[in-house]
Design a protein around this motif. Sequence first.
Motif, PDB file in Angstrom:
ATOM      1  N   SER A 148       0.811  -1.217   0.000  1.00  0.00           N
ATOM      2  CA  SER A 148       0.000   0.000   0.000  1.00  0.00           C
ATOM      3  C   SER A 148       0.847   1.271   0.000  1.00  0.00           C
ATOM      4  N   THR A 149       2.071   1.198   0.496  1.00  0.00           N
ATOM      5  CA  THR A 149       2.921   2.389   0.554  1.00  0.00           C
ATOM      6  C   THR A 149       3.912   2.462  -0.593  1.00  0.00           C
ATOM      7  N   THR A 150       3.903   1.459  -1.456  1.00  0.00           N
ATOM      8  CA  THR A 150       4.794   1.461  -2.627  1.00  0.00           C
ATOM      9  C   THR A 150       4.160   2.272  -3.743  1.00  0.00           C
ATOM     10  N   GLU A 151       4.898   3.193  -4.293  1.00  0.00           N
ATOM     11  CA  GLU A 151       4.367   4.011  -5.389  1.00  0.00           C
ATOM     12  C   GLU A 151       4.297   3.217  -6.679  1.00  0.00           C
ATOM     13  N   GLY A 152       3.266   3.510  -7.460  1.00  0.00           N
ATOM     14  CA  GLY A 152       3.109   2.855  -8.751  1.00  0.00           C
ATOM     15  C   GLY A 152       2.471   1.490  -8.625  1.00  0.00           C
ATOM     16  N   TYR A 153       2.315   0.858  -9.777  1.00  0.00           N
ATOM     17  CA  TYR A 153       1.685  -0.453  -9.816  1.00  0.00           C
ATOM     18  C   TYR A 153       2.721  -1.546  -9.558  1.00  0.00           C
ATOM     19  N   ILE A 154       2.222  -2.698  -9.068  1.00  0.00           N
ATOM     20  CA  ILE A 154       3.083  -3.830  -8.728  1.00  0.00           C
ATOM     21  C   ILE A 154       2.523  -5.099  -9.373  1.00  0.00           C
ATOM     22  N   PRO A 155       3.408  -5.853 -10.086  1.00  0.00           N
ATOM     23  CA  PRO A 155       4.782  -5.598 -10.524  1.00  0.00           C
ATOM     24  C   PRO A 155       4.816  -4.482 -11.573  1.00  0.00           C
ATOM     25  N   ALA A 156       5.903  -3.728 -11.606  1.00  0.00           N
ATOM     26  CA  ALA A 156       5.957  -2.482 -12.372  1.00  0.00           C
ATOM     27  C   ALA A 156       5.650  -2.656 -13.850  1.00  0.00           C
ATOM     28  N   ASN A 157       6.239  -3.632 -14.504  1.00  0.00           N
ATOM     29  CA  ASN A 157       6.101  -3.764 -15.957  1.00  0.00           C
ATOM     30  C   ASN A 157       5.265  -4.964 -16.370  1.00  0.00           C
ATOM     31  N   ALA A 158       4.498  -5.493 -15.446  1.00  0.00           N
ATOM     32  CA  ALA A 158       3.690  -6.675 -15.745  1.00  0.00           C
ATOM     33  C   ALA A 158       2.402  -6.278 -16.463  1.00  0.00           C
ATOM     34  N   PRO A 159       1.744  -7.232 -17.140  1.00  0.00           N
ATOM     35  CA  PRO A 159       0.437  -6.943 -17.753  1.00  0.00           C
ATOM     36  C   PRO A 159      -0.573  -6.528 -16.699  1.00  0.00           C
ATOM     37  N   GLU A 160      -1.568  -5.759 -17.111  1.00  0.00           N
ATOM     38  CA  GLU A 160      -2.584  -5.268 -16.183  1.00  0.00           C
ATOM     39  C   GLU A 160      -3.287  -6.411 -15.463  1.00  0.00           C
ATOM     40  N   LEU A 161      -3.467  -7.540 -16.154  1.00  0.00           N
ATOM     41  CA  LEU A 161      -4.126  -8.699 -15.560  1.00  0.00           C
ATOM     42  C   LEU A 161      -3.391  -9.153 -14.295  1.00  0.00           C
ATOM     43  N   ILE A 162      -2.058  -9.111 -14.336  1.00  0.00           N
ATOM     44  CA  ILE A 162      -1.238  -9.512 -13.182  1.00  0.00           C
ATOM     45  C   ILE A 162      -1.198  -8.393 -12.150  1.00  0.00           C
ATOM     46  N   GLN A 163      -1.023  -7.169 -12.590  1.00  0.00           N
ATOM     47  CA  GLN A 163      -0.940  -6.035 -11.663  1.00  0.00           C
ATOM     48  C   GLN A 163      -2.185  -5.913 -10.804  1.00  0.00           C
ATOM     49  N   ASN A 164      -3.349  -6.116 -11.405  1.00  0.00           N
ATOM     50  CA  ASN A 164      -4.595  -5.937 -10.657  1.00  0.00           C
ATOM     51  C   ASN A 164      -4.729  -6.911  -9.492  1.00  0.00           C
ATOM     52  N   SER A 165      -4.031  -8.047  -9.552  1.00  0.00           N
ATOM     53  CA  SER A 165      -4.113  -9.008  -8.459  1.00  0.00           C
ATOM     54  C   SER A 165      -3.344  -8.532  -7.232  1.00  0.00           C
ATOM     55  N   ILE A 166      -2.405  -7.598  -7.420  1.00  0.00           N
ATOM     56  CA  ILE A 166      -1.595  -7.103  -6.296  1.00  0.00           C
ATOM     57  C   ILE A 166      -1.841  -5.608  -6.081  1.00  0.00           C
ATOM     58  N   LYS A 167      -1.465  -4.808  -7.064  1.00  0.00           N
ATOM     59  CA  LYS A 167      -1.736  -3.370  -7.006  1.00  0.00           C
ATOM     60  C   LYS A 167      -1.713  -2.847  -8.428  1.00  0.00           C
ATOM     61  N   GLY A 168      -2.893  -2.587  -8.973  1.00  0.00           N
ATOM     62  CA  GLY A 168      -3.003  -2.167 -10.355  1.00  0.00           C
ATOM     63  C   GLY A 168      -4.091  -1.142 -10.535  1.00  0.00           C
ATOM     64  N   PRO A 169      -4.393  -0.789 -11.777  1.00  0.00           N
ATOM     65  CA  PRO A 169      -5.402   0.238 -12.035  1.00  0.00           C
ATOM     66  C   PRO A 169      -6.822  -0.186 -11.663  1.00  0.00           C
ATOM     67  N   ASN A 170      -7.081  -1.499 -11.602  1.00  0.00           N
ATOM     68  CA  ASN A 170      -8.419  -1.977 -11.247  1.00  0.00           C
ATOM     69  C   ASN A 170      -8.324  -3.128 -10.249  1.00  0.00           C
ATOM     70  N   SER A 171      -7.654  -2.854  -9.134  1.00  0.00           N
ATOM     71  CA  SER A 171      -7.528  -3.848  -8.057  1.00  0.00           C
ATOM     72  C   SER A 171      -8.689  -3.664  -7.084  1.00  0.00           C
ATOM     73  N   VAL A 172      -9.788  -4.374  -7.315  1.00  0.00           N
ATOM     74  CA  VAL A 172     -10.967  -4.229  -6.467  1.00  0.00           C
ATOM     75  C   VAL A 172     -10.786  -5.016  -5.167  1.00  0.00           C
ATOM     76  N   PHE A 173     -10.371  -6.273  -5.294  1.00  0.00           N
ATOM     77  CA  PHE A 173     -10.101  -7.128  -4.131  1.00  0.00           C
ATOM     78  C   PHE A 173      -8.712  -7.762  -4.288  1.00  0.00           C
ATOM     79  N   PRO A 174      -7.640  -6.979  -4.224  1.00  0.00           N
ATOM     80  CA  PRO A 174      -6.298  -7.528  -4.412  1.00  0.00           C
ATOM     81  C   PRO A 174      -5.935  -8.518  -3.306  1.00  0.00           C
ATOM     82  N   VAL A 175      -4.996  -9.409  -3.598  1.00  0.00           N
ATOM     83  CA  VAL A 175      -4.621 -10.440  -2.625  1.00  0.00           C
ATOM     84  C   VAL A 175      -4.023  -9.818  -1.365  1.00  0.00           C
TER      85      VAL A 175
END
Length: 337
Positions: A148-175
Amino acid sequence: MLQGHFISATLDENSVSETDTFHYWKELRGYTAPLFFIVSGLVFNFLLLKTQALPLFENQRLRKGLKRVFLLFIAGYLLQFNFANISYYLNGNPGVHIFSFHVLQSIGAGLLLLIVLFVVFIKLLRVPWYIIYPLTLVCWLYLSGVVSTTEGYIPANAPELIQNSIKGPNSVFPVFPWSAYLLYGAFLGALFRQLHTRVRFALIPVVLLPILGIFLFLSGELLQYLQALTGLREIVYELYALKVMFQLTVVILFLLYLEKVLASTQTLLLIGKNTLTIYILHSLVLYGAITGTGIITFYRNTLTGWQAIVGALLFISFFAVLTVLQHKSEKPWLKLR
């Protein structure tokens, strides 16, 4: 879940005064998702640990768990597909929601985590459950603070499908942090499994609540120590999550006391056995998932308080009747178990 989703989707909050009743409803609605995750972890792990003595390749419960994980992921992403947006898809624009990481995917990921812990640590490495689940839970809550305190999406250069599972543009219920509730449910499931054969049922809350109170207190202390050690952040959310876990444990224990009453109500039992089916159908009916047309197409945030309450009761009744009819049918037309 059904009443919370219906009312929040259809109620015009401007037509409702900010009374204590409405305030308490909004507060209680916030407990729905954590309870859903905790109970999912509790039931899944309770049943899985019953098969602990079986060889891995002969464990049918483990196979069913993996099938459930696959089904949750497929159903979750399928419900975000919408035929109303087909022209956008054909033009190569998937839209902002189709790769969202929502509740079904999140529960599926959490169950997969429990399966990995079971196979690797409990079966292969022989780590006791009372060590691996609390330790993993504390680590998960701590990592949630890191994410939550890391800036940007995680993982940085991963596809949105992967980012959303952790921290992405549409992470509704991230792990992070939602799998923490599932881990806590897994800990409860393991604890219930140990206690229910060793302690009289009436004594379970007397034994369980102090144990859980001490465990959650020590978890909070450990999280505060880690925060002080790293200087990472104030762990407000993590401590709030621990508070919610304890409060919902009291609710679960209360429901266990009502087990005989609930067990005599066939409709409630059927609904409990068909939660995934009901979730998928309510997404179709209320939100217009896949089809693009649902109740909110016509009544999004337009109903008064009493209209929304009556609508919610009818909504719940519809699924109760549907569940009973499906159960009585010789060939159930939809059953996701």
